[in-house]
Every structure is written in structure tokens, then in C-alpha cells.
Design a protein around this motif. Structure first.
Motif, PDB file in Angstrom:
ATOM      1  N   GLU A 191      37.774  22.172  10.850  1.00  0.00           N
ATOM      2  CA  GLU A 191      39.011  21.999  11.615  1.00  0.00           C
ATOM      3  C   GLU A 191      40.037  21.212  10.804  1.00  0.00           C
ATOM      4  O   GLU A 191      41.208  21.143  11.168  1.00  0.00           O
ATOM      5  CB  GLU A 191      38.734  21.228  12.915  1.00  0.00           C
ATOM      6  N   LEU A 192      39.559  20.565   9.760  1.00  0.00           N
ATOM      7  CA  LEU A 192      40.437  19.692   8.981  1.00  0.00           C
ATOM      8  C   LEU A 192      40.829  20.314   7.652  1.00  0.00           C
ATOM      9  O   LEU A 192      41.672  19.774   6.941  1.00  0.00           O
ATOM     10  CB  LEU A 192      39.712  18.360   8.718  1.00  0.00           C
ATOM     11  N   LEU A 193      40.214  21.443   7.325  1.00  0.00           N
ATOM     12  CA  LEU A 193      40.454  22.075   6.032  1.00  0.00           C
ATOM     13  C   LEU A 193      41.363  23.287   6.187  1.00  0.00           C
ATOM     14  O   LEU A 193      41.448  23.870   7.269  1.00  0.00           O
ATOM     15  CB  LEU A 193      39.118  22.536   5.434  1.00  0.00           C
ATOM     16  N   PRO A 194      42.030  23.671   5.110  1.00  0.00           N
ATOM     17  CA  PRO A 194      42.806  24.911   5.156  1.00  0.00           C
ATOM     18  C   PRO A 194      41.887  26.119   5.293  1.00  0.00           C
ATOM     19  O   PRO A 194      40.664  26.004   5.150  1.00  0.00           O
ATOM     20  CB  PRO A 194      43.534  24.923   3.810  1.00  0.00           C
ATOM     21  N   GLU A 195      42.466  27.252   5.531  1.00  0.00           N
ATOM     22  CA  GLU A 195      41.701  28.481   5.747  1.00  0.00           C
ATOM     23  C   GLU A 195      40.720  28.731   4.593  1.00  0.00           C
ATOM     24  O   GLU A 195      39.552  28.980   4.811  1.00  0.00           O
ATOM     25  CB  GLU A 195      42.664  29.660   5.892  1.00  0.00           C
ATOM     26  N   ALA A 196      41.217  28.641   3.374  1.00  0.00           N
ATOM     27  CA  ALA A 196      40.363  28.830   2.202  1.00  0.00           C
ATOM     28  C   ALA A 196      40.268  27.514   1.441  1.00  0.00           C
ATOM     29  O   ALA A 196      41.250  26.780   1.338  1.00  0.00           O
ATOM     30  CB  ALA A 196      40.936  29.917   1.295  1.00  0.00           C
ATOM     31  N   PHE A 197      39.077  27.247   0.932  1.00  0.00           N
ATOM     32  CA  PHE A 197      38.844  25.963   0.279  1.00  0.00           C
ATOM     33  C   PHE A 197      37.727  26.119  -0.737  1.00  0.00           C
ATOM     34  O   PHE A 197      36.933  27.045  -0.658  1.00  0.00           O
ATOM     35  CB  PHE A 197      38.479  24.899   1.308  1.00  0.00           C
ATOM     36  N   THR A 198      37.667  25.200  -1.671  1.00  0.00           N
ATOM     37  CA  THR A 198      36.557  25.201  -2.617  1.00  0.00           C
ATOM     38  C   THR A 198      35.450  24.311  -2.054  1.00  0.00           C
ATOM     39  O   THR A 198      35.684  23.490  -1.168  1.00  0.00           O
ATOM     40  CB  THR A 198      36.992  24.640  -3.977  1.00  0.00           C
ATOM     41  N   THR A 216      35.577  34.277  -0.537  1.00  0.00           N
ATOM     42  CA  THR A 216      36.749  35.097  -0.250  1.00  0.00           C
ATOM     43  C   THR A 216      36.999  36.081  -1.388  1.00  0.00           C
ATOM     44  O   THR A 216      37.849  36.949  -1.271  1.00  0.00           O
ATOM     45  CB  THR A 216      38.002  34.223  -0.096  1.00  0.00           C
ATOM     46  N   GLY A 217      36.256  35.902  -2.497  1.00  0.00           N
ATOM     47  CA  GLY A 217      36.508  36.742  -3.653  1.00  0.00           C
ATOM     48  C   GLY A 217      37.528  36.127  -4.599  1.00  0.00           C
ATOM     49  O   GLY A 217      37.550  36.427  -5.771  1.00  0.00           O
ATOM     50  N   ARG A 218      38.349  35.250  -4.075  1.00  0.00           N
ATOM     51  CA  ARG A 218      39.359  34.611  -4.920  1.00  0.00           C
ATOM     52  C   ARG A 218      38.797  33.331  -5.537  1.00  0.00           C
ATOM     53  O   ARG A 218      37.778  32.812  -5.097  1.00  0.00           O
ATOM     54  CB  ARG A 218      40.592  34.262  -4.088  1.00  0.00           C
ATOM     55  N   VAL A 219      39.474  32.856  -6.559  1.00  0.00           N
ATOM     56  CA  VAL A 219      39.101  31.565  -7.143  1.00  0.00           C
ATOM     57  C   VAL A 219      40.321  30.657  -7.174  1.00  0.00           C
ATOM     58  O   VAL A 219      41.461  31.123  -7.199  1.00  0.00           O
ATOM     59  CB  VAL A 219      38.547  31.700  -8.582  1.00  0.00           C
ATOM     60  N   GLU A 220      40.034  29.387  -7.158  1.00  0.00           N
ATOM     61  CA  GLU A 220      41.109  28.400  -7.255  1.00  0.00           C
ATOM     62  C   GLU A 220      41.432  28.215  -8.728  1.00  0.00           C
ATOM     63  O   GLU A 220      40.570  27.824  -9.507  1.00  0.00           O
ATOM     64  CB  GLU A 220      40.625  27.069  -6.658  1.00  0.00           C
ATOM     65  N   PRO A 221      42.669  28.527  -9.134  1.00  0.00           N
ATOM     66  CA  PRO A 221      43.024  28.353 -10.548  1.00  0.00           C
ATOM     67  C   PRO A 221      42.834  26.912 -10.962  1.00  0.00           C
ATOM     68  O   PRO A 221      43.396  25.999 -10.373  1.00  0.00           O
ATOM     69  CB  PRO A 221      44.490  28.780 -10.589  1.00  0.00           C
ATOM     70  N   ALA A 222      42.013  26.759 -11.943  1.00  0.00           N
ATOM     71  CA  ALA A 222      41.634  25.492 -12.561  1.00  0.00           C
ATOM     72  C   ALA A 222      42.114  24.219 -11.894  1.00  0.00           C
ATOM     73  O   ALA A 222      43.302  23.918 -11.837  1.00  0.00           O
ATOM     74  CB  ALA A 222      42.107  25.509 -14.015  1.00  0.00           C
ATOM     75  N   THR A 223      41.194  23.472 -11.451  1.00  0.00           N
ATOM     76  CA  THR A 223      41.490  22.142 -10.919  1.00  0.00           C
ATOM     77  C   THR A 223      41.063  21.088 -11.925  1.00  0.00           C
ATOM     78  O   THR A 223      40.801  19.953 -11.560  1.00  0.00           O
ATOM     79  CB  THR A 223      40.728  21.915  -9.610  1.00  0.00           C
ATOM     80  N   GLY A 224      40.988  21.490 -13.173  1.00  0.00           N
ATOM     81  CA  GLY A 224      40.601  20.516 -14.189  1.00  0.00           C
ATOM     82  C   GLY A 224      39.352  20.937 -14.933  1.00  0.00           C
ATOM     83  O   GLY A 224      39.060  20.435 -16.006  1.00  0.00           O
ATOM     84  N   GLY A 225      38.611  21.861 -14.374  1.00  0.00           N
ATOM     85  CA  GLY A 225      37.404  22.331 -15.035  1.00  0.00           C
ATOM     86  C   GLY A 225      37.261  23.817 -14.825  1.00  0.00           C
ATOM     87  O   GLY A 225      38.233  24.545 -14.685  1.00  0.00           O
ATOM     88  N   ARG A 226      36.039  24.233 -14.759  1.00  0.00           N
ATOM     89  CA  ARG A 226      35.760  25.635 -14.484  1.00  0.00           C
ATOM     90  C   ARG A 226      36.338  26.009 -13.113  1.00  0.00           C
ATOM     91  O   ARG A 226      36.237  25.241 -12.165  1.00  0.00           O
ATOM     92  CB  ARG A 226      34.246  25.821 -14.473  1.00  0.00           C
ATOM     93  N   PRO A 227      36.969  27.155 -13.029  1.00  0.00           N
ATOM     94  CA  PRO A 227      37.581  27.531 -11.757  1.00  0.00           C
ATOM     95  C   PRO A 227      36.540  27.625 -10.651  1.00  0.00           C
ATOM     96  O   PRO A 227      35.416  28.045 -10.886  1.00  0.00           O
ATOM     97  CB  PRO A 227      38.181  28.911 -12.048  1.00  0.00           C
ATOM     98  N   ALA A 228      36.941  27.217  -9.468  1.00  0.00           N
ATOM     99  CA  ALA A 228      36.012  27.213  -8.342  1.00  0.00           C
ATOM    100  C   ALA A 228      36.282  28.392  -7.429  1.00  0.00           C
ATOM    101  O   ALA A 228      37.430  28.771  -7.199  1.00  0.00           O
ATOM    102  CB  ALA A 228      36.152  25.909  -7.559  1.00  0.00           C
ATOM    103  N   LYS A 229      35.209  28.972  -6.916  1.00  0.00           N
ATOM    104  CA  LYS A 229      35.371  30.038  -5.946  1.00  0.00           C
ATOM    105  C   LYS A 229      35.965  29.472  -4.651  1.00  0.00           C
ATOM    106  O   LYS A 229      35.679  28.337  -4.272  1.00  0.00           O
ATOM    107  CB  LYS A 229      34.018  30.671  -5.620  1.00  0.00           C
ATOM    108  N   LEU A 230      36.738  30.302  -3.987  1.00  0.00           N
ATOM    109  CA  LEU A 230      37.278  29.888  -2.691  1.00  0.00           C
ATOM    110  C   LEU A 230      36.410  30.448  -1.577  1.00  0.00           C
ATOM    111  O   LEU A 230      35.966  31.590  -1.631  1.00  0.00           O
ATOM    112  CB  LEU A 230      38.713  30.388  -2.537  1.00  0.00           C
ATOM    113  N   PHE A 231      36.199  29.641  -0.567  1.00  0.00           N
ATOM    114  CA  PHE A 231      35.367  30.036   0.568  1.00  0.00           C
ATOM    115  C   PHE A 231      36.154  29.930   1.862  1.00  0.00           C
ATOM    116  O   PHE A 231      37.188  29.273   1.927  1.00  0.00           O
ATOM    117  CB  PHE A 231      34.124  29.147   0.644  1.00  0.00           C
ATOM    118  N   ARG A 232      35.636  30.608   2.855  1.00  0.00           N
ATOM    119  CA  ARG A 232      36.171  30.396   4.205  1.00  0.00           C
ATOM    120  C   ARG A 232      35.006  30.139   5.160  1.00  0.00           C
ATOM    121  O   ARG A 232      33.856  30.489   4.876  1.00  0.00           O
ATOM    122  CB  ARG A 232      36.983  31.607   4.677  1.00  0.00           C
ATOM    123  N   PHE A 233      35.320  29.489   6.262  1.00  0.00           N
ATOM    124  CA  PHE A 233      34.314  29.147   7.257  1.00  0.00           C
ATOM    125  C   PHE A 233      33.861  30.399   7.999  1.00  0.00           C
ATOM    126  O   PHE A 233      34.673  31.218   8.393  1.00  0.00           O
ATOM    127  CB  PHE A 233      34.912  28.130   8.234  1.00  0.00           C
TER     128      PHE A 233
END
Lengths: 322, 322
Positions: free
Chosen positions: A241-248, A282-299
Motif C-alpha cells: 500500500e506504500l509502494l508504487p505500482e512497480a518496484f524493485t 513485470t518484464g521491465r527492469v529499473e535502469p541502473a540504480t548504481g549497480g546491476r539493473p534490478a527487475k521490476l515487480f508488482r504485487f
DNA sequence: TTTGTAATTCTCATTGTGAGCATAATGAAC
DNA sequence: GTTCATTATGCTCACAATGAGAATTACAAA
């Protein structure tokens, strides 16, 4: 003539932004300068249920609909930390509400404040905070020593050990209210020293280091809310409930850590999330947050109808990240 | 002129006698014949706190002091199962209280009733009750089938599976309120069919087999109480409030089973009690209860100051005795 | 003496939890 | 273009907790 009774609906509205849990406060209209939790009176004619009453005035004040709302506790002491009201007895029904955005309708007197400003000893993400070692434990030791030797003193020692942790008892993140109440009894929080005189110990700053005060008994309500939230994280998927729709997964973990006030072991955390089938890629990834890109997930909202207690398990012991 | 607000303090007073959990009821003064939970109004002038108010009128009515008292929930729907009162809005603050003796001061209209008279599906000590298989599950299936095919129906199916257990989800003893509310929504409990007319479906007997009704929303309160009690047994030593000073381990186990509504594995139960250091021997034994004499134990009150969560652990799954 | 009923002690397999190692995939620094 | 810092991700291992049941002991009543 008997006093009347009025019912106040208090909201502890929590959001997580910038790796901090935050709570919505309004400038305290009470007898001291401390901020207050927002509240509205129950309108017995218009509000069909208590929760609907709460939602109504929150919508009116902030223009936002609350997602998750749950009742916390009903506070009804005659003198709830302020001067007793001669005309009416005020009963406070406190609610916990979770919201995603911290956006506020413009021109409102409300503000988001870091929860740990008011309960600094609850944030152990960086290990046991110095405040606890340097100030709280010594002060508690003094309070313990002030009791007559024997059963009374052992009792205080036991309570302090259990609530704040010690050699034997670890640190129970959920005992937020117990800890606040112990500090209150020991006379260490500003509220305990408020005799009722205006401005007495109610400074909004925190010179003594035992957290900034809130109006009346609102810090008690906040402690109740944080404790309940920490407890419920384990067996209900509230974080989402506190996170955006897609998150790492790291975002998810950080949000849990932020609320729980402890660091978690990354690999084990992921194992739990996966085993619980709480999220789906979700199939998408979060463009680099400082390291290896992280997959995006949804609840996966379906879990709520699949398993009895689908929470993001907090481990028993706080464990450092590797 | 706005309606006034009055606050009622409702008590769910629970004792265990004769291997049954019992609740104190008074003959319903409401618009139907169903019994009611005892309650007293908050006197805003005399009762300093809500809990003190509750204790005061319980003492007045039964001559007994309550041992353990905790707040459950505050119910404030405008039409709480009865006809809406035009003059005053009634807020009910419900409490759970535990007492040891079932003795009542003479000449009182109160009576002890078996809790499972009102929530018969909650008693699984003899395995899944026939009521559940023969009546409730079929009725729920009908309710599920009555929803439009698709998401709505899957939603109902999921809720029923989780609350009442199914192949995947076991049986969560704590979800007492969820189960009652589901039955209410499905129109299966008498309260759901009370339109407000007197005597309408409010028979104190239980012809339909879905439990005897209580006045107003009192069965909801009772369900809340039982669920809370079951949950708290795990991490608080509450059972001992219901047992005599000295007891055998089997008595202890039976009391827990009675409340939890499931049978427990004897050896493992004892292991838990011992590991938790919850009890200590008294040196005496109970003269034969049919087999080898059992040692008598007493509760070690100190544990409360030793360990963070000293409860008599309920296992996840109900397990038959060997 | 036999039998029934519990109390008590131990084993054993399975699962869950806490911790840590190793490897992969990036962008930024040099 | 190589190195480095940083995060993602996969896998292993030890240990504690849990669920289940076998085996043994102690007593009362038949």
C-alpha cells in the motif's frame, strides 16, 4: 448536569518517502507548541460508521482517499495529557491509515514529519542508536535504581530488559508502545512532565534527546500505530500500500526495513518474498540504480485469497546486510 | 439539533469450566429475545478511564473484580443490528475480560453460556464438526455460485477457502471474526436476517444450525473476543488467568484446547511448556485422575519479565492426540 | 494379576531460519 | 579499455523448531 461525550476520530496517516516513514501532522492547536495528529469529530448525524466518518474528513482536508484504514485503539482517559475539559468528555478513536503519495492539497496546515523524530530509539537500521546507549539506558538504570531494592527493583529491571532488549531478550521491534510507556513512566519523555501549564516541557524541539513531543497523548497513539504496523507487516501484505505500482526488490526491502527499523538479510528476504509468491515480474527492469539493473515487480493481489497469512516476514532477529 | 453521543462499555467475560469456554450473558433487553453481552454506560463524570469504568460496573453487577482486561474494538455503526436510535448515537467500546471463577453473586439476571453455542463451527476438538460439512460448506457453495461467474465468484471462493480452510489453506483458528462476517454476508446467521422487526429471526434457539444469535451486534463482539484470545494465547501467558493456582499439565492443555478449539499433541505441548519455563512443580501430585498421578504445577509469574513472548504456543496445524 | 488410563522420556524426519560464499551485470573512475 | 564499486541473484550449510509417534512408567479398579 452531566458532561457531554464527544468522539474524536484520530488518524495516524503514514507514508514512506526518502527511506523514512513519515506521519502527517498538523500544527498543534493545543496548549503547547507540539504538533498534533490530525483529527475530526464524529458527526453522529452524518457519519454512518466511524471509519466512514474518518475517511470523510480526511478527504475534506487533504483531498485524498485513504487506501488502507484500520482501527487502532480507543483512548478515553479523562485527562488525556492536556487540561481536563470541564464541558465535555472527549473519547478518541484512533486509526492507522496508509497512503502512497505524500502530496498534499495546497494551502493546508498539515506537514509530513519523520516518524523517528518522535520515536528516535525505534530506528535501529544503523545498529543500536547512540541515543539508546548514551542516554536512555543510563536514565533507565537510574530509574531502576530509584526503586526500593527487592521485588520492585527486579520488576523494573525485567521490564526494561524485555522492552528495550538486553543480553537475554533480543529486541522486539513490535513493542513500540511498551517502550514509550516505560519512558513515560520513568518520566523521560516531555509529555510526562507536562503538568498542564502551557509550554511546560512541550517544546517541539528535542533538547533532551528523548524524541520530539506531540500534543496531548498523540505520541502514544503514534507508538500504537507503529507497533501495530510492524506486527501486521508479518502476516498481511501492507507494504504494498506504500509502494508504487512497480518496484524493485530492494525498494521493497528498504520500505520494510524503514518501518521495522532494522536491517534485513537481503538473500533471505528475497527467499521469503519468492516463497510467498507475493510478487510477479513485470518484464521491465529499473535502469541502473548504481549497480546491476534490478527487475521490476508488482504485487500479486491474488495472494490475499490464496494463503492465510501472506506477509513479508520480519525475522526474529535484526540481521545486518552482507 | 444534533443527536447526542453515548458510550457503552461492553464486556466479554470469559471463563473456562467443564472443558468449555463460557461467556457471561444477560437476558436480552433488546427488541428480540436473544441474550446479550453485559454492558454499562460510561459515566463521563465519574469514570476516570474507560477500563476503570468497565471494572466499576462489573464489580457492581457481579461483585467480582476482573483479573485480565483488554480493549478489543470500538463499534460505532449507526445501525448496529438494532433499530437506529433517534435520540442518541451509541458507540460501543468492547472489552475482553478473563475470570477464574464462574460464581455469580446471587439474584443476578446473568448466566454463563457455552461460547460454542453461538459459534459452533469454531469447535474442532472432535475434528471438523458435522455442521460444517453438512450445512455451512454447502450453504457457502451456494453463496459462491450465486455470484456472477468470473472475478466476483473467484473472490468469494477465495475468501471462503481462506476463512474456513480448504485443501490448500488449513484452518486458521484465529480467523473467528472473518468467519462470522462471511456467514453474515452470506445471510446465514440469524442476525443478518433481522430487518428490525421484533422477533424476526432472533430466536434464541438454533434451528438453522448456524449458532444461536445474540442481541444486536454482540455475536460479532464475541467473535472478535475469541479471535483475539486465541491469537494472544500464543505469545502471552493468558491461560493461567483461567486456571486455578495449581493445575496439572493435562488441565493446562485442555484449557488451551478448549479456547483454541483444536486438539494438541500432548508430548509436543509439554515440550513447549517446559522449554518456555512457564511453570514450576509444586511438589504435590493430583491424586489419580484415572491413570498415573499427575504432578501439580503453578505458573511462574516471573517469565513475564524474562522473555519477550511467553505464550503457550499453539501449533500451526491442529494435531490429534496420540 | 490383568487392564485401562495417563504421565513421561526419547527418537526421528522435515522444515524454517540465519549466515555467508560465489557469480553476474551494470555505470563510473582511471 | 581496464579496474572498481555497487547491486542483483543463485546456492550451500548449519542449526533450531516443529510434527509425529514409539516406548516405558505409575497408578486405580476390576
Amino acid at each position: 448536569m452531566p458532561r457531554e461525550v464527544t468522539v474524536g476520530l484520530h488518524a495516524t496517516i503514514v507514508a514512506v518517502t526518502g527511506a523514512e516513514p513519515r506521519v502527517l501532522t498538523v500544527s498543534g492547536g493545543a496548549d503547547d507548541g507540539a504538533p498534533a495528529l490530525p483529527f475530526g469529530p464524529l458527526d453522529p448525524d452524518r457519519h454512518r460508521t466511524l471509519e466512514l466518518g474518518l475517511r470523510a474528513w480526511v478527504r475534506g482536508q487533504t483531498g485524498k482517499d485513504l487506501a488502507h484504514v484500520e482501527q487502532l485503539y480507543t483512548f478515553g482517559d479523562r485527562d488525556r495529557g492536556g487540561a481536563a475539559d470541564e464541558r465535555a468528555r472527549v473519547i478518541a478513536v484512533a486509526y492507522l491509515a496508509l497512503v502512497r503519495e505524500r502530496h498534499l492539497a495546497a494551502g493546508h496546515p498539515a506537514a509530513w514529519q519523520a516518524v523517528y523524530r518522535f520515536l528516535p530509539w525505534e530506528d535501529r537500521r544503523g545498529g543500536e542508536p547512540a541515543l539508546l546507549r548514551d542516554r536512555i539506558r543510563p536514565a533507565l538504570d537510574a530509574w531502576i535504581a530509584a526503586a526500593p531494592a527487592g521485588a520492585a527493583r527486579r520488576e523494573r529491571r525485567g521490564r526494561a530488559d524485555i522492552t528495550f532488549g538486553s543480553g537475554a531478550a533480543p529486541w522486539d521491534a513490535e513493542r513500540v508502545l511498551d517502550r514509550y510507556e516505560l519512558l513515560y513512566e520513568a518520566g523521560l519523555v516531555a509529555e510526562a512532565r507536562r503538568g498542564g501549564g502551557p509550554g511546560d516541557g512541550g517544546a517541539a524541539s528535542d533538547p533532551a534527546g528523548f524524541g520530539a513531543p506531540l500534543a496531548l497523548d498523540h505520541r502514544r497513539i503514534l507508538a500504537t500505530a507503529l507497533g501495530r504496523l510492524r506486527g501486521k507487516l508479518k502476516y498481511r501484505p501492507l507494504v504494498f500500500e506504500l509502494l508504487p505500482e512497480a518496484f524493485t526488490l530492494l525498494q521493497l526491502q528498504r520500505t520494510v526495513e524503514t518501518l521495522a527499523g532494522v536491517r534485513l538479510h537481503k538473500q533471505n528476504f528475497r527467499r521469503l518474498v519468492e516463497r510467498g509468491a507475493l510478487v510477479e515480474g513485470t518484464g521491465r527492469v529499473e535502469p541502473a540504480t548504481g549497480g546491476r539493473p534490478a527487475k521490476l515487480f508488482r504485487f500479486r493481489r491474488e495472494v490475499q485469497h490464496e494463503r492465510p497469512a501472506p506477509g513479508v516476514g520480519l525475522p526474529g532477529l535484526p540481521v545486518a546486510d552482507s
